[in-house]
Motif scaffolding. Structure first.
Motif, PDB file in Angstrom:
ATOM      1  N   LYS A   6       0.830  -1.213   0.000  1.00  0.00           N
ATOM      2  CA  LYS A   6       0.000   0.000   0.000  1.00  0.00           C
ATOM      3  C   LYS A   6       0.859   1.255   0.000  1.00  0.00           C
ATOM      4  O   LYS A   6       0.577   2.227  -0.695  1.00  0.00           O
ATOM      5  N   LEU A   7       1.932   1.226   0.791  1.00  0.00           N
ATOM      6  CA  LEU A   7       2.811   2.393   0.875  1.00  0.00           C
ATOM      7  C   LEU A   7       3.479   2.671  -0.467  1.00  0.00           C
ATOM      8  O   LEU A   7       3.618   3.831  -0.887  1.00  0.00           O
ATOM      9  N   ALA A   8       3.887   1.615  -1.161  1.00  0.00           N
ATOM     10  CA  ALA A   8       4.523   1.779  -2.467  1.00  0.00           C
ATOM     11  C   ALA A   8       3.531   2.354  -3.483  1.00  0.00           C
ATOM     12  O   ALA A   8       3.889   3.202  -4.314  1.00  0.00           O
ATOM     13  N   GLY A   9       2.288   1.884  -3.413  1.00  0.00           N
ATOM     14  CA  GLY A   9       1.275   2.393  -4.334  1.00  0.00           C
ATOM     15  C   GLY A   9       0.973   3.875  -4.103  1.00  0.00           C
ATOM     16  O   GLY A   9       0.850   4.659  -5.058  1.00  0.00           O
ATOM     17  N   LEU A  10       0.899   4.262  -2.839  1.00  0.00           N
ATOM     18  CA  LEU A  10       0.652   5.667  -2.512  1.00  0.00           C
ATOM     19  C   LEU A  10       1.842   6.536  -2.905  1.00  0.00           C
ATOM     20  O   LEU A  10       1.674   7.667  -3.372  1.00  0.00           O
ATOM     21  N   ARG A  11       3.033   5.996  -2.733  1.00  0.00           N
ATOM     22  CA  ARG A  11       4.239   6.754  -3.119  1.00  0.00           C
ATOM     23  C   ARG A  11       4.263   6.983  -4.625  1.00  0.00           C
ATOM     24  O   ARG A  11       4.613   8.083  -5.091  1.00  0.00           O
ATOM     25  N   LEU A  12       3.871   5.963  -5.380  1.00  0.00           N
ATOM     26  CA  LEU A  12       3.835   6.099  -6.836  1.00  0.00           C
ATOM     27  C   LEU A  12       2.825   7.175  -7.243  1.00  0.00           C
ATOM     28  O   LEU A  12       3.108   7.980  -8.144  1.00  0.00           O
ATOM     29  N   GLN A  13       1.667   7.228  -6.582  1.00  0.00           N
ATOM     30  CA  GLN A  13       0.676   8.261  -6.880  1.00  0.00           C
ATOM     31  C   GLN A  13       1.222   9.656  -6.589  1.00  0.00           C
ATOM     32  O   GLN A  13       1.013  10.595  -7.364  1.00  0.00           O
ATOM     33  N   LEU A  14       1.929   9.778  -5.484  1.00  0.00           N
ATOM     34  CA  LEU A  14       2.488  11.080  -5.116  1.00  0.00           C
ATOM     35  C   LEU A  14       3.545  11.526  -6.112  1.00  0.00           C
ATOM     36  O   LEU A  14       3.599  12.708  -6.490  1.00  0.00           O
ATOM     37  N   VAL A  79       2.372  17.559  -1.492  1.00  0.00           N
ATOM     38  CA  VAL A  79       2.960  16.327  -2.031  1.00  0.00           C
ATOM     39  C   VAL A  79       4.369  16.133  -1.482  1.00  0.00           C
ATOM     40  O   VAL A  79       4.748  15.028  -1.056  1.00  0.00           O
ATOM     41  N   ASN A  80       5.163  17.185  -1.471  1.00  0.00           N
ATOM     42  CA  ASN A  80       6.530  17.082  -0.958  1.00  0.00           C
ATOM     43  C   ASN A  80       6.544  16.755   0.537  1.00  0.00           C
ATOM     44  O   ASN A  80       7.403  15.993   1.012  1.00  0.00           O
ATOM     45  N   GLN A  81       5.592  17.327   1.280  1.00  0.00           N
ATOM     46  CA  GLN A  81       5.495  17.016   2.709  1.00  0.00           C
ATOM     47  C   GLN A  81       5.159  15.551   2.924  1.00  0.00           C
ATOM     48  O   GLN A  81       5.701  14.894   3.832  1.00  0.00           O
ATOM     49  N   ALA A  82       4.253  15.012   2.094  1.00  0.00           N
ATOM     50  CA  ALA A  82       3.882  13.607   2.220  1.00  0.00           C
ATOM     51  C   ALA A  82       5.058  12.691   1.868  1.00  0.00           C
ATOM     52  O   ALA A  82       5.309  11.682   2.549  1.00  0.00           O
ATOM     53  N   LEU A  83       5.797  13.027   0.805  1.00  0.00           N
ATOM     54  CA  LEU A  83       6.970  12.222   0.425  1.00  0.00           C
ATOM     55  C   LEU A  83       8.049  12.273   1.511  1.00  0.00           C
ATOM     56  O   LEU A  83       8.715  11.257   1.804  1.00  0.00           O
ATOM     57  N   THR A  90       7.000   8.568   9.053  1.00  0.00           N
ATOM     58  CA  THR A  90       5.850   9.107   9.799  1.00  0.00           C
ATOM     59  C   THR A  90       4.613   9.214   8.925  1.00  0.00           C
ATOM     60  O   THR A  90       3.580   9.722   9.388  1.00  0.00           O
ATOM     61  N   TYR A  91       4.700   8.758   7.696  1.00  0.00           N
ATOM     62  CA  TYR A  91       3.540   8.860   6.810  1.00  0.00           C
ATOM     63  C   TYR A  91       2.418   7.967   7.322  1.00  0.00           C
ATOM     64  O   TYR A  91       2.639   6.833   7.755  1.00  0.00           O
ATOM     65  N   GLY A  92       1.209   8.499   7.265  1.00  0.00           N
ATOM     66  CA  GLY A  92       0.051   7.747   7.744  1.00  0.00           C
ATOM     67  C   GLY A  92      -0.346   8.110   9.152  1.00  0.00           C
ATOM     68  O   GLY A  92      -1.349   7.611   9.663  1.00  0.00           O
ATOM     69  N   LYS A  93       0.456   8.999   9.791  1.00  0.00           N
ATOM     70  CA  LYS A  93       0.126   9.484  11.131  1.00  0.00           C
ATOM     71  C   LYS A  93      -0.118  10.993  11.078  1.00  0.00           C
ATOM     72  O   LYS A  93       0.588  11.713  10.371  1.00  0.00           O
ATOM     73  N   ILE A 101      -3.954   7.781  10.413  1.00  0.00           N
ATOM     74  CA  ILE A 101      -4.907   8.306   9.438  1.00  0.00           C
ATOM     75  C   ILE A 101      -5.557   7.117   8.742  1.00  0.00           C
ATOM     76  O   ILE A 101      -4.858   6.217   8.265  1.00  0.00           O
ATOM     77  N   PRO A 102      -6.903   7.061   8.689  1.00  0.00           N
ATOM     78  CA  PRO A 102      -7.572   5.916   8.049  1.00  0.00           C
ATOM     79  C   PRO A 102      -7.091   5.708   6.616  1.00  0.00           C
ATOM     80  O   PRO A 102      -6.803   6.661   5.887  1.00  0.00           O
ATOM     81  N   LEU A 103      -7.005   4.438   6.216  1.00  0.00           N
ATOM     82  CA  LEU A 103      -6.531   4.108   4.878  1.00  0.00           C
ATOM     83  C   LEU A 103      -7.423   4.704   3.798  1.00  0.00           C
ATOM     84  O   LEU A 103      -6.932   5.149   2.758  1.00  0.00           O
ATOM     85  N   GLU A 104      -8.737   4.749   4.071  1.00  0.00           N
ATOM     86  CA  GLU A 104      -9.663   5.301   3.090  1.00  0.00           C
ATOM     87  C   GLU A 104      -9.339   6.778   2.792  1.00  0.00           C
ATOM     88  O   GLU A 104      -9.443   7.219   1.654  1.00  0.00           O
ATOM     89  N   ARG A 105      -8.934   7.492   3.826  1.00  0.00           N
ATOM     90  CA  ARG A 105      -8.580   8.910   3.631  1.00  0.00           C
ATOM     91  C   ARG A 105      -7.291   9.032   2.835  1.00  0.00           C
ATOM     92  O   ARG A 105      -7.174   9.900   1.957  1.00  0.00           O
ATOM     93  N   LEU A 106      -6.324   8.193   3.110  1.00  0.00           N
ATOM     94  CA  LEU A 106      -5.053   8.248   2.389  1.00  0.00           C
ATOM     95  C   LEU A 106      -5.237   7.877   0.923  1.00  0.00           C
ATOM     96  O   LEU A 106      -4.586   8.455   0.034  1.00  0.00           O
ATOM     97  N   GLU A 107      -6.125   6.919   0.642  1.00  0.00           N
ATOM     98  CA  GLU A 107      -6.356   6.522  -0.744  1.00  0.00           C
ATOM     99  C   GLU A 107      -7.071   7.648  -1.518  1.00  0.00           C
ATOM    100  O   GLU A 107      -6.812   7.837  -2.714  1.00  0.00           O
ATOM    101  N   ALA A 108      -7.950   8.362  -0.833  1.00  0.00           N
ATOM    102  CA  ALA A 108      -8.653   9.466  -1.488  1.00  0.00           C
ATOM    103  C   ALA A 108      -7.789  10.704  -1.609  1.00  0.00           C
ATOM    104  O   ALA A 108      -7.911  11.476  -2.571  1.00  0.00           O
ATOM    105  N   LEU A 109      -6.894  10.903  -0.629  1.00  0.00           N
ATOM    106  CA  LEU A 109      -6.056  12.101  -0.596  1.00  0.00           C
ATOM    107  C   LEU A 109      -4.644  11.708  -0.158  1.00  0.00           C
ATOM    108  O   LEU A 109      -4.249  11.921   0.995  1.00  0.00           O
ATOM    109  N   PRO A 110      -3.857  11.144  -1.077  1.00  0.00           N
ATOM    110  CA  PRO A 110      -2.535  10.633  -0.704  1.00  0.00           C
ATOM    111  C   PRO A 110      -1.584  11.694  -0.151  1.00  0.00           C
ATOM    112  O   PRO A 110      -0.663  11.358   0.614  1.00  0.00           O
ATOM    113  N   ASN A 111      -1.779  12.966  -0.522  1.00  0.00           N
ATOM    114  CA  ASN A 111      -0.829  13.998  -0.096  1.00  0.00           C
ATOM    115  C   ASN A 111      -1.148  14.580   1.275  1.00  0.00           C
ATOM    116  O   ASN A 111      -0.507  15.542   1.702  1.00  0.00           O
TER     117      ASN A 111
END
Length: 255
Positions: A6-14, A79-83, A90-93, A101-111
């Motif tokens: 999941k983390l790799a997928g979110l990183r690719l989106q960012l 985006v840079n802050q998330a990366l 600390t990503y996801g907190k 942070i709920p996974l549903e929120r991260l998938e909708a708003l990865p940054n």
């Protein structure tokens, strides 16, 4: 905890979002806002030969570009802050409370780096530009027309003086078309230099005597309006016994 997949997928989106934002800003030259003056982005040397309406349109477009540029820069910053949070582990907190942070929120708003309770986007600013305190319609606090016994030269009078040199209006924009293009502005028929209509064609000497009427278009218009209403004066008919001027009556009383 986020899985590695999941983390790799979110990183690719960012990374894809970052690449798109940077390419967009580069292609449109940061919306032309890194140039010295708005004229440079329009291919103009000055505003000298431009119509005021054209200048207003360009100003509106410039303000819109500013807002869009701020939006793009904020998106890129998030985006840079998330990366960076991913690099720090600390990503996801939430950056405020530290909760997951709920996974549903991260998938909708990865940054995002905030939970929904502490998201800065939910804060609505109620601050208004300081200019609105002066530029309230129609002329803000500098409009004296509604104040009793005020004949001061106010903001409306200033506008009318400038409007005599021309505006973007045409006769079709006015409810009552004017005879001259220099009068094509709001309340162009307003009295200038005097208050009551009769002050424009009635005069007397320094002692208040020798009252004289000077015929002119305003006098004819004034007479026509009285005839139409069937009254003697703009403030109504005089009592039947008031045949003599008030000054003569006062003189007789003193004698």
């Amino acid at each position: 905890m986020l899985s590695t997949e999941k983390l790799a997928g979110l990183r690719l989106q960012l990374l894809e979002e970052k690449s798109e934002l940077e390419a967009h800003l580069e292609q449109n030259d940061h919306l032309g806002l890194e140039r010295g003056h708005a004229h440079e982005s329009m291919g103009e040397l000055s505003s000298y030969d431009n119509h005021p309406a054209d200048e207003a349109t360009e100003l509106y477009e410039r303000e819109k570009d500013n807002a869009l540029l701020e939006h793009y820069k904020l998106e890129l910053y998030n985006v840079n802050q998330a990366l960076e949070a991913m690099e720090n582990g600390t990503y996801g907190k939430c950056a405020v409370c530290g909760k997951e942070i709920p996974l549903e929120r991260l998938e909708a708003l990865p940054n995002t780096t905030y939970c929904i309770e502490h998201s800065p986007d939910q804060v609505t600013s109620h601050k208004r530009p300081v200019e609105e305190g002066v530029l309230m319609p129609p002329f803000g606090k500098f409009d004296m027309d509604e104040k009793d016994e005020s004949v001061a030269f106010d903001a409306e009078d200033s506008w009318q003086t400038v409007a005599q040199w021309g505006t973007s209006d045409t006769p079709s924009d006015l409810a009552f078309p004017q005879d001259d293009y220099q009068d094509v502005y709001v309340e162009a028929d307003e009295n200038i230099g005097y208050v009551e209509d009769y002050e424009n064609f009635v005069g007397n000497d320094m002692y208040g005597k020798n009252i004289t009427v000077y015929p002119n278009p305003q006098h004819e218009k004034y007479e026509d309006s009285l005839d139409e209403e069937g009254i003697m004066t703009s403030f109504g008919d005089l009592p039947a016994y008031e045949h003599d001027p008030y000054v003569d009556r006062d003189d007789k009383q003193r004698n």
